[in-house]
Design a protein around this motif. Structure first.
Motif, mmCIF file in Angstrom:
data_model
loop_
_atom_site.group_PDB
_atom_site.id
_atom_site.type_symbol
_atom_site.label_atom_id
_atom_site.label_comp_id
_atom_site.label_asym_id
_atom_site.label_seq_id
_atom_site.Cartn_x
_atom_site.Cartn_y
_atom_site.Cartn_z
ATOM 1 N N MET A 1 -40.494 -8.922 -7.744
ATOM 2 C CA MET A 1 -40.850 -10.106 -8.159
ATOM 3 C C MET A 1 -40.949 -10.412 -9.535
ATOM 4 S SD MET A 1 -40.532 -11.545 -5.306
ATOM 5 C CE MET A 1 -40.892 -13.153 -5.376
ATOM 6 N N GLU A 2 -41.247 -9.528 -10.156
ATOM 7 C CA GLU A 2 -41.413 -9.469 -11.771
ATOM 8 C C GLU A 2 -40.723 -10.206 -12.531
ATOM 9 O OE1 GLU A 2 -44.313 -8.845 -14.853
ATOM 10 O OE2 GLU A 2 -44.427 -8.101 -12.740
ATOM 11 N N PRO A 3 -39.053 -10.038 -12.318
ATOM 12 C CA PRO A 3 -38.091 -10.743 -13.016
ATOM 13 C C PRO A 3 -37.934 -12.120 -13.155
ATOM 14 C CG PRO A 3 -37.286 -8.576 -11.876
ATOM 15 C CD PRO A 3 -38.693 -8.828 -11.332
ATOM 16 N N ILE A 4 -38.591 -12.550 -11.856
ATOM 17 C CA ILE A 4 -38.735 -14.061 -11.717
ATOM 18 C C ILE A 4 -39.969 -14.732 -12.263
ATOM 19 C CG2 ILE A 4 -36.890 -13.881 -10.143
ATOM 20 C CD1 ILE A 4 -39.496 -15.106 -8.261
ATOM 21 N N LEU A 5 -40.926 -14.151 -12.856
ATOM 22 C CA LEU A 5 -42.179 -14.563 -13.027
ATOM 23 C C LEU A 5 -42.348 -15.708 -13.868
ATOM 24 C CD1 LEU A 5 -44.782 -11.468 -12.521
ATOM 25 C CD2 LEU A 5 -44.413 -13.410 -11.012
ATOM 26 N N GLN A 10 -42.674 -21.573 -15.037
ATOM 27 C CA GLN A 10 -42.246 -22.884 -15.682
ATOM 28 C C GLN A 10 -42.146 -23.728 -14.704
ATOM 29 O OE1 GLN A 10 -38.680 -21.626 -17.739
ATOM 30 N NE2 GLN A 10 -39.532 -21.535 -19.659
ATOM 31 N N VAL A 11 -41.534 -23.396 -13.705
ATOM 32 C CA VAL A 11 -41.350 -24.344 -12.433
ATOM 33 C C VAL A 11 -42.825 -25.034 -11.871
ATOM 34 C CG1 VAL A 11 -40.457 -24.879 -10.255
ATOM 35 C CG2 VAL A 11 -39.074 -23.762 -11.734
ATOM 36 N N ALA A 12 -43.431 -23.859 -11.596
ATOM 37 C CA ALA A 12 -44.996 -24.160 -11.101
ATOM 38 C C ALA A 12 -45.790 -24.856 -11.945
ATOM 39 C CB ALA A 12 -45.804 -22.954 -10.729
ATOM 40 N N GLN A 13 -45.502 -24.957 -13.261
ATOM 41 C CA GLN A 13 -46.143 -25.888 -14.227
ATOM 42 C C GLN A 13 -45.826 -27.288 -14.322
ATOM 43 O OE1 GLN A 13 -45.662 -23.714 -17.993
ATOM 44 N NE2 GLN A 13 -47.723 -22.675 -17.525
ATOM 45 N N ASN A 45 -49.951 -15.780 -9.394
ATOM 46 C CA ASN A 45 -50.585 -14.474 -8.655
ATOM 47 C C ASN A 45 -50.202 -14.218 -7.246
ATOM 48 O OD1 ASN A 45 -52.720 -12.454 -8.904
ATOM 49 N ND2 ASN A 45 -53.805 -13.783 -7.509
ATOM 50 N N HIS A 46 -50.158 -15.415 -6.503
ATOM 51 C CA HIS A 46 -49.566 -15.284 -5.081
ATOM 52 C C HIS A 46 -48.521 -14.464 -4.763
ATOM 53 C CE1 HIS A 46 -48.492 -16.694 -1.266
ATOM 54 N NE2 HIS A 46 -49.760 -17.007 -1.006
ATOM 55 N N ILE A 47 -47.400 -14.602 -5.850
ATOM 56 C CA ILE A 47 -46.089 -14.240 -5.627
ATOM 57 C C ILE A 47 -46.154 -12.421 -6.154
ATOM 58 C CG2 ILE A 47 -44.685 -16.071 -5.576
ATOM 59 C CD1 ILE A 47 -43.588 -15.352 -7.963
ATOM 60 N N GLN A 48 -47.169 -12.549 -6.999
ATOM 61 C CA GLN A 48 -47.439 -10.909 -7.564
ATOM 62 C C GLN A 48 -48.076 -10.042 -6.768
ATOM 63 O OE1 GLN A 48 -48.994 -12.241 -11.463
ATOM 64 N NE2 GLN A 48 -47.627 -10.811 -12.222
ATOM 65 N N ASN A 49 -48.726 -10.548 -5.711
ATOM 66 C CA ASN A 49 -49.806 -9.789 -4.887
ATOM 67 C C ASN A 49 -49.501 -9.909 -3.618
ATOM 68 O OD1 ASN A 49 -51.520 -8.754 -7.262
ATOM 69 N ND2 ASN A 49 -51.940 -10.850 -7.384
#
Length: 56
Positions: A1-5, A10-13, A45-49
């Motif tokens: 998932m790291e490449p899309i963080l 930006q979208v989440a904001q 954080n949710h998509i990282q963990n």
């Protein structure tokens, strides 16, 4: 998932978040959640963990 963080952040904001109106347990922490779920940082954080559906 790291490449899309960065792009995901930006979208989440751009999203307008609200606190949950019902009691909610985070599937990341396995604990009750309130205001922290209504932030872009929570969702990044949710998509990282991994999900934590059961704490032993």
């Amino acid at each position: 998932m790291e490449p899309i963080l960065a792009e995901f952040r930006q979208v989440a904001q751009t999203i307008r978040y609200s606190r949950p109106q019902l009691p909610l347990i985070s599937n990341v922490s396995g604990t009750w959640t309130e205001a922290e779920i209504a932030t872009p940082d929570y969702w990044v954080n949710h998509i990282q963990n991994q999900c934590s559906l059961l704490r032993v």
